[in-house]
Every structure is written in C-alpha cells, then in structure tokens.
Design a protein around this motif. Structure first.
Motif, PDB file in Angstrom:
ATOM      1  N   GLN A 277     -45.126  21.696  29.620  1.00 38.97           N
ATOM      2  CA  GLN A 277     -45.918  20.605  29.049  1.00 38.97           C
ATOM      3  C   GLN A 277     -46.500  21.061  27.715  1.00 38.97           C
ATOM      4  OE1 GLN A 277     -46.515  17.551  30.396  1.00 38.97           O
ATOM      5  NE2 GLN A 277     -45.239  17.948  32.174  1.00 38.97           N
ATOM      6  N   ILE A 278     -45.654  21.129  26.698  1.00 40.40           N
ATOM      7  CA  ILE A 278     -46.086  21.673  25.402  1.00 40.40           C
ATOM      8  C   ILE A 278     -47.151  20.800  24.760  1.00 40.40           C
ATOM      9  CG2 ILE A 278     -45.315  22.232  23.060  1.00 40.40           C
ATOM     10  CD1 ILE A 278     -42.742  23.273  24.292  1.00 40.40           C
ATOM     11  N   ASP A 279     -46.973  19.505  24.782  1.00 37.49           N
ATOM     12  CA  ASP A 279     -47.960  18.589  24.175  1.00 37.49           C
ATOM     13  C   ASP A 279     -48.818  17.946  25.245  1.00 37.49           C
ATOM     14  OD1 ASP A 279     -47.149  19.061  21.562  1.00 37.49           O
ATOM     15  OD2 ASP A 279     -45.522  17.612  21.717  1.00 37.49           O
ATOM     16  N   TYR A 280     -49.463  18.748  26.049  1.00 35.02           N
ATOM     17  CA  TYR A 280     -50.261  18.249  27.185  1.00 35.02           C
ATOM     18  C   TYR A 280     -51.407  17.354  26.710  1.00 35.02           C
ATOM     19  CZ  TYR A 280     -53.334  18.210  31.240  1.00 35.02           C
ATOM     20  OH  TYR A 280     -54.128  17.816  32.266  1.00 35.02           O
TER      21      TYR A 280
ATOM     22  N   SER B 242     -44.718  26.887  23.332  1.00 33.16           N
ATOM     23  CA  SER B 242     -45.715  26.336  22.427  1.00 33.16           C
ATOM     24  C   SER B 242     -45.954  27.300  21.272  1.00 33.16           C
ATOM     25  CB  SER B 242     -47.017  26.114  23.195  1.00 33.16           C
ATOM     26  OG  SER B 242     -48.063  25.822  22.312  1.00 33.16           O
TER      27      SER B 242
ATOM     28  N   ASN C 149     -52.620  26.296  27.063  1.00 32.59           N
ATOM     29  CA  ASN C 149     -51.363  27.025  27.017  1.00 32.59           C
ATOM     30  C   ASN C 149     -51.516  28.428  27.604  1.00 32.59           C
ATOM     31  OD1 ASN C 149     -48.525  27.004  26.144  1.00 32.59           O
ATOM     32  ND2 ASN C 149     -49.212  28.728  24.909  1.00 32.59           N
TER      33      ASN C 149
ATOM     34  N   ASP D 276     -55.895  22.953  23.341  1.00 37.10           N
ATOM     35  CA  ASP D 276     -54.459  23.234  23.391  1.00 37.10           C
ATOM     36  C   ASP D 276     -54.194  24.726  23.608  1.00 37.10           C
ATOM     37  OD1 ASP D 276     -53.903  20.561  22.833  1.00 37.10           O
ATOM     38  OD2 ASP D 276     -53.911  20.919  20.675  1.00 37.10           O
TER      39      ASP D 276
ATOM     40  N   THR E  57     -58.181  22.404  18.206  1.00 33.17           N
ATOM     41  CA  THR E  57     -57.007  22.963  18.877  1.00 33.17           C
ATOM     42  C   THR E  57     -57.406  23.905  19.999  1.00 33.17           C
ATOM     43  OG1 THR E  57     -56.896  24.751  17.257  1.00 33.17           O
ATOM     44  CG2 THR E  57     -55.559  22.785  16.820  1.00 33.17           C
TER      45      THR E  57
END
Length: 88
Positions: free
Chosen positions: A84-87, A51, A30, A26, A23
């Motif tokens: 773009q939360i789930d980039y 996010s 973010n 991510d 993670t």
C-alpha cells in the motif's frame, strides 16, 4: 508593535493551511509496514517496488516501530501492508 508582527505571521500561516501536507504520516506508516512485513535482516535493503520512504533511522528506532506494528495492525490491517504505497 510585536503583536502586529505576530498577527500578520499568524494570518499568513492560516492562509497557507490548505496547501500544507505533512509527510510524517507517510514515512512512519511505511516504516511500520517494513518492520512488520520483512525479517530484520531486510529492513534496510532496497527493493524494486517500494515506497520512496525507506527505513533510514537507527536499529533501536526500527525496533520501536516493530513493537508498534501489531497495535497498528489491529486498528487497520492495511496500515502494515507494504504494498500500500499510497496509503494516505
């Protein structure tokens, strides 16, 4: 003797590679988006649609992420888009 233990551990690790997902990308993506998209006074504020990876490091690290954000934007403009939360 120790090389057998090492070989068993290495084989188990190789077998688990397909199930591993870090993670870290991510989280840092973010943080780049937060520091790029918001004014500094709002970096640590929670928002409705955001996010799960909120900025929770000290301000000096946030400034470092802010310094990296323009470079990241040149590589891919979507990487600093906070929506773009789930980039990944």
């Amino acid at each position: 003797m120790y090389w057998r233990v090492w070989m068993v551990a290495a084989c188990v690790k190789v077998l688990l590679w397909p199930s591993y997902r870090s993670t870290d990308f991510d989280v840092h993506r973010n943080w780049l988006a937060i520091t790029h998209s918001r004014p500094a006074a709002e970096w640590y504020a929670d928002r409705q649609a955001q996010s799960e990876w909120t900025l929770d490091y000290p301000p000096l690290f946030a400034l470092f992420e802010r310094a990296l954000a323009p470079l990241a934007r040149r590589v891919d403009p979507n990487i600093v888009d906070e929506t773009q939360i789930d980039y990944a």
